[in-house]
Design an enzyme around this catalytic site. Sequence first.
Site, PDB file in Angstrom:
ATOM      1  N   GLU A   1      38.697  44.078  43.452  1.00 36.11           N
ATOM      2  CA  GLU A   1      38.461  44.761  44.724  1.00 36.11           C
ATOM      3  C   GLU A   1      39.717  45.489  45.221  1.00 36.11           C
ATOM      4  O   GLU A   1      39.629  46.374  46.081  1.00 36.11           O
ATOM      5  CB  GLU A   1      38.013  43.753  45.795  1.00 36.11           C
ATOM      6  CG  GLU A   1      36.673  43.068  45.516  1.00 36.11           C
ATOM      7  CD  GLU A   1      36.825  41.792  44.682  1.00 36.11           C
ATOM      8  OE1 GLU A   1      37.937  41.527  44.176  1.00 36.11           O
ATOM      9  OE2 GLU A   1      35.821  41.075  44.539  1.00 36.11           O
TER      10      GLU A   1
ATOM     11  N   LYS B   1      42.750  43.307  45.544  1.00 33.81           N
ATOM     12  CA  LYS B   1      43.438  42.189  46.213  1.00 33.81           C
ATOM     13  C   LYS B   1      44.962  42.310  46.080  1.00 33.81           C
ATOM     14  O   LYS B   1      45.692  42.100  47.037  1.00 33.81           O
ATOM     15  CB  LYS B   1      42.979  40.851  45.596  1.00 33.81           C
ATOM     16  CG  LYS B   1      41.482  40.604  45.729  1.00 33.81           C
ATOM     17  CD  LYS B   1      41.034  39.370  44.980  1.00 33.81           C
ATOM     18  CE  LYS B   1      41.110  39.471  43.465  1.00 33.81           C
ATOM     19  NZ  LYS B   1      40.180  40.444  42.850  1.00 33.81           N
TER      20      LYS B   1
ATOM     21  N   LYS C   1      46.932  44.870  45.685  1.00 33.53           N
ATOM     22  CA  LYS C   1      47.524  45.882  46.562  1.00 33.53           C
ATOM     23  C   LYS C   1      47.681  45.334  47.980  1.00 33.53           C
ATOM     24  O   LYS C   1      48.742  45.479  48.604  1.00 33.53           O
ATOM     25  CB  LYS C   1      46.658  47.150  46.591  1.00 33.53           C
ATOM     26  CG  LYS C   1      47.177  48.083  47.677  1.00 33.53           C
ATOM     27  CD  LYS C   1      46.356  49.266  48.061  1.00 33.53           C
ATOM     28  CE  LYS C   1      46.859  49.712  49.440  1.00 33.53           C
ATOM     29  NZ  LYS C   1      46.489  51.069  49.813  1.00 33.53           N
TER      30      LYS C   1
ATOM     31  N   GLY D   1      43.913  40.507  36.912  1.00 32.97           N
ATOM     32  CA  GLY D   1      44.825  41.638  36.755  1.00 32.97           C
ATOM     33  C   GLY D   1      44.951  42.288  38.117  1.00 32.97           C
ATOM     34  O   GLY D   1      44.004  42.914  38.587  1.00 32.97           O
TER      35      GLY D   1
ATOM     36  N   THR E   1      46.788  44.881  40.535  1.00 33.07           N
ATOM     37  CA  THR E   1      47.614  46.089  40.429  1.00 33.07           C
ATOM     38  C   THR E   1      48.321  46.399  41.739  1.00 33.07           C
ATOM     39  O   THR E   1      47.716  46.336  42.804  1.00 33.07           O
ATOM     40  CB  THR E   1      46.724  47.298  40.047  1.00 33.07           C
ATOM     41  OG1 THR E   1      45.864  46.904  38.975  1.00 33.07           O
ATOM     42  CG2 THR E   1      47.553  48.493  39.633  1.00 33.07           C
TER      43      THR E   1
ATOM     44  N   THR F   1      33.200  33.025  36.358  1.00 28.31           N
ATOM     45  CA  THR F   1      34.401  32.434  35.780  1.00 28.31           C
ATOM     46  C   THR F   1      34.331  30.921  36.001  1.00 28.31           C
ATOM     47  O   THR F   1      33.315  30.404  36.479  1.00 28.31           O
ATOM     48  CB  THR F   1      35.680  33.090  36.351  1.00 28.31           C
ATOM     49  OG1 THR F   1      36.798  32.626  35.582  1.00 28.31           O
ATOM     50  CG2 THR F   1      35.895  32.762  37.826  1.00 28.31           C
TER      51      THR F   1
ATOM     52  N   ARG G   1      34.680  49.533  33.689  1.00 32.70           N
ATOM     53  CA  ARG G   1      33.944  48.726  34.662  1.00 32.70           C
ATOM     54  C   ARG G   1      32.614  49.397  34.991  1.00 32.70           C
ATOM     55  O   ARG G   1      32.544  50.629  35.086  1.00 32.70           O
ATOM     56  CB  ARG G   1      34.767  48.569  35.949  1.00 32.70           C
ATOM     57  CG  ARG G   1      36.054  47.798  35.752  1.00 32.70           C
ATOM     58  CD  ARG G   1      36.853  47.755  37.057  1.00 32.70           C
ATOM     59  NE  ARG G   1      38.146  47.113  36.877  1.00 32.70           N
ATOM     60  CZ  ARG G   1      39.258  47.432  37.550  1.00 32.70           C
ATOM     61  NH1 ARG G   1      39.232  48.398  38.446  1.00 32.70           N
ATOM     62  NH2 ARG G   1      40.374  46.789  37.332  1.00 32.70           N
TER      63      ARG G   1
HETATM   64  P1  GDP Z   1      42.468  43.239  42.013  1.00 34.99           P
HETATM   65  O1  GDP Z   1      42.180  42.522  40.750  1.00 34.99           O
HETATM   66  O2  GDP Z   1      41.530  42.870  43.107  1.00 34.99           O
HETATM   67  O3  GDP Z   1      43.899  43.130  42.453  1.00 34.99           O
HETATM   68  O4  GDP Z   1      42.200  44.782  41.718  1.00 34.99           O
HETATM   69  P2  GDP Z   1      42.662  45.598  40.415  1.00 34.99           P
HETATM   70  O5  GDP Z   1      44.113  45.844  40.496  1.00 34.99           O
HETATM   71  O6  GDP Z   1      42.140  44.968  39.188  1.00 34.99           O
HETATM   72  O7  GDP Z   1      41.817  46.920  40.584  1.00 34.99           O
HETATM   73  C1  GDP Z   1      41.954  47.742  41.702  1.00 34.99           C
HETATM   74  C2  GDP Z   1      42.319  49.147  41.214  1.00 34.99           C
HETATM   75  O8  GDP Z   1      42.152  50.079  42.278  1.00 34.99           O
HETATM   76  C3  GDP Z   1      43.782  49.272  40.824  1.00 34.99           C
HETATM   77  O9  GDP Z   1      43.881  50.226  39.805  1.00 34.99           O
HETATM   78  C4  GDP Z   1      44.443  49.766  42.094  1.00 34.99           C
HETATM   79  O10 GDP Z   1      45.644  50.481  41.843  1.00 34.99           O
HETATM   80  C5  GDP Z   1      43.385  50.677  42.642  1.00 34.99           C
HETATM   81  N1  GDP Z   1      43.321  50.798  44.109  1.00 34.99           N
HETATM   82  C6  GDP Z   1      43.588  49.858  45.035  1.00 34.99           C
HETATM   83  N2  GDP Z   1      43.286  50.331  46.264  1.00 34.99           N
HETATM   84  C7  GDP Z   1      42.836  51.579  46.105  1.00 34.99           C
HETATM   85  C8  GDP Z   1      42.319  52.578  46.998  1.00 34.99           C
HETATM   86  O11 GDP Z   1      42.210  52.379  48.209  1.00 34.99           O
HETATM   87  N3  GDP Z   1      41.913  53.746  46.449  1.00 34.99           N
HETATM   88  C9  GDP Z   1      41.996  54.001  45.117  1.00 34.99           C
HETATM   89  N4  GDP Z   1      41.564  55.187  44.678  1.00 34.99           N
HETATM   90  N5  GDP Z   1      42.467  53.086  44.248  1.00 34.99           N
HETATM   91  C10 GDP Z   1      42.869  51.905  44.741  1.00 34.99           C
HETATM   92  P1  IMO Z   2      40.736  39.872  39.213  1.00 33.04           P
HETATM   93  O1  IMO Z   2      41.557  38.759  39.802  1.00 33.04           O
HETATM   94  C1  IMO Z   2      37.067  41.162  37.313  1.00 33.04           C
HETATM   95  C2  IMO Z   2      35.073  38.338  34.656  1.00 33.04           C
HETATM   96  C3  IMO Z   2      35.068  38.673  33.186  1.00 33.04           C
HETATM   97  C4  IMO Z   2      33.785  37.994  32.761  1.00 33.04           C
HETATM   98  C5  IMO Z   2      33.740  36.743  33.616  1.00 33.04           C
HETATM   99  C6  IMO Z   2      34.281  35.500  32.936  1.00 33.04           C
HETATM  100  O2  IMO Z   2      41.567  40.919  38.545  1.00 33.04           O
HETATM  101  O3  IMO Z   2      39.787  40.403  40.209  1.00 33.04           O
HETATM  102  P2  IMO Z   2      36.673  34.674  32.116  1.00 33.04           P
HETATM  103  O4  IMO Z   2      37.811  35.422  31.501  1.00 33.04           O
HETATM  104  O5  IMO Z   2      37.007  34.075  33.434  1.00 33.04           O
HETATM  105  O6  IMO Z   2      36.056  33.730  31.147  1.00 33.04           O
HETATM  106  O7  IMO Z   2      35.539  35.801  32.380  1.00 33.04           O
HETATM  107  O8  IMO Z   2      34.543  37.041  34.766  1.00 33.04           O
HETATM  108  N1  IMO Z   2      36.409  38.318  35.272  1.00 33.04           N
HETATM  109  C7  IMO Z   2      36.889  39.268  36.079  1.00 33.04           C
HETATM  110  N2  IMO Z   2      36.334  40.430  36.462  1.00 33.04           N
HETATM  111  N3  IMO Z   2      38.266  40.809  37.796  1.00 33.04           N
HETATM  112  C8  IMO Z   2      38.820  39.627  37.441  1.00 33.04           C
HETATM  113  O9  IMO Z   2      39.957  39.149  38.004  1.00 33.04           O
HETATM  114  C9  IMO Z   2      38.141  38.813  36.509  1.00 33.04           C
HETATM  115  N4  IMO Z   2      38.394  37.623  35.929  1.00 33.04           N
HETATM  116  C10 IMO Z   2      37.322  37.321  35.171  1.00 33.04           C
HETATM  117  O10 IMO Z   2      35.042  40.053  32.955  1.00 33.04           O
HETATM  118  O11 IMO Z   2      32.676  38.802  33.106  1.00 33.04           O
HETATM  119 MG    MG Z   3      41.796  42.922  38.746  1.00 36.52          MG
END
Ligand code: GDP
Ligand code: IMO
Ligand code: MG
Length: 450
Positions: free
Chosen positions: A35, A37, A39, A61, A63, A266, A332
Amino acid sequence: MRNFAPSGAFFMSFNSKQMNNARVDVLIGLQWGDEGKGKIVDVLAPRYNVVARFQGGPNAGHTIEFEGKKFVLHTIPSGIFNPETINLIGNGVIVDPLILQRELNGLEKAGHNPRINLYLSRKAHLILPTHRLLDAALESAKGADKIGSTLKGIGPTYTDKVSRHGLRIGDLETPDFVEKYNKLRTNHLAMVGLSNFDYSSHLIDGMDFETYEKAWLESTANIKTLQLVDSEYFINDLLSAGKTVLAEGAQGSLLDIDFGSYPFVTSSNTTIAGVCSGLGIPASAIGKVLGVFKAYCTRVGSGPFPTELFDETGALMRERGREFGSTTGRARRCGWLDLPALNYAIILNGVTDLVIMKPDVLDSLETINIASSYNIDGKVTDRFPFDINTTKPTPVYETVNGWMTDLKDIRSFDELPAGFKAYVSLIEQRTGVKVSIISTGPDRTQTIWR
Ligand code: GDP
Ligand code: IMO
Ligand code: MG
């Protein structure tokens, strides 16, 4: 609309790190993960004394982007770039020493010194190389029903924890660690053998098992030199001293082991329940609960996704939102905002404040759909069904006008286009929770407070 009186550290800590009974605020993903988180934790970190991860492992992961640089964290909490903030990896997290070492190396190479403010719970469980083999073996045995796991060993490691076979970070400090390791390794290899999984040709992060295992064992020596703590005492001492904590969730509420779209979930409690068990703090310490959600929805891996789009709008979301996994690089799946699912997550977590992410991705759309309810076999409901996998709810959409304005450079709520404000109001009306923070781009500075 719910009463928005300030109750916890979140509100107070916007201006100061004042004492309050509820000093732990929680940040949780309300959808299927990713979502944004990381950031928001990075943006909020200067307002807290401690950022603590409470569950999940390197399947996450997160970012963070600032000053033209981009970092993806898997195990290290997202407060690490604020030099004043203590970062704790709690007992509820599972740790792969090799992945953690690579993360540390990456940050050090970029000129940061993450070891100074990083603390690691002795009670956090270890992900072994054989957990990763088991993950691959079990996933492969599922065939077409596969979960789409990140294959980081998450399921098998939490399984060992619950079945009382696991090894913990604190075990690294004991003289007979290698003996314990070999015993568990032998059991795991026997289980892999039973599954007919040919691990000799299986690569872990591009390495054969023996090479990976060697690197893993070497990395444990390095991880032992981190600041290892009895984290439940560590965090409660900080709370007693009046410090504030931001608990950083990983994954999302719809991936929760109890409440998510089981079995496509998960293996941890990604919802608020995980905070107390994953950090060793009492529920009474919890103040604000920030729920982070995208203005649309994404999911990576398999499993039900009622509002998924298979058309050019879905493709546009993927492209504009750079919707490719931070951990695995997988594309995704994208779709419209799902209010029954969002409200379900809000109830489960007791969300006090919403944080809307990535509305900029929808900037060019003339109209936007929101699923306000589900139609299941002719019955309309706003509830998330028991078995969303086979029930296959059809979303009932309402269509609103888009804002057709570039949001990325807007820095105050007043300057936002009326169409976007109406979108935010609609979400507030339908959820009963205020949208307190708006993110308009990946960079730290692209954040609007209300
Ligand atoms: P997390 O796992 O919840 O921390 O989210 P991720 O980092 O996996 O994925 C969020 C993605 O959206 C990353 O590539 C961020 O850099 C990007 N991102 C975060 N906030 C925004 C936003 O408001 N707009 C855009 N366009 N990208 C964003
Ligand atoms: P963040 O913290 C998105 C998904 C996997 C899979 C399922 C189970 O970056 O938001 P696992 O590796 O736990 O056995 O996978 O959960 N999944 C995620 N999808 N963001 C994540 O973490 C995820 N961590 C696991 O893609 O469908
Ligand atoms: Mg992530």
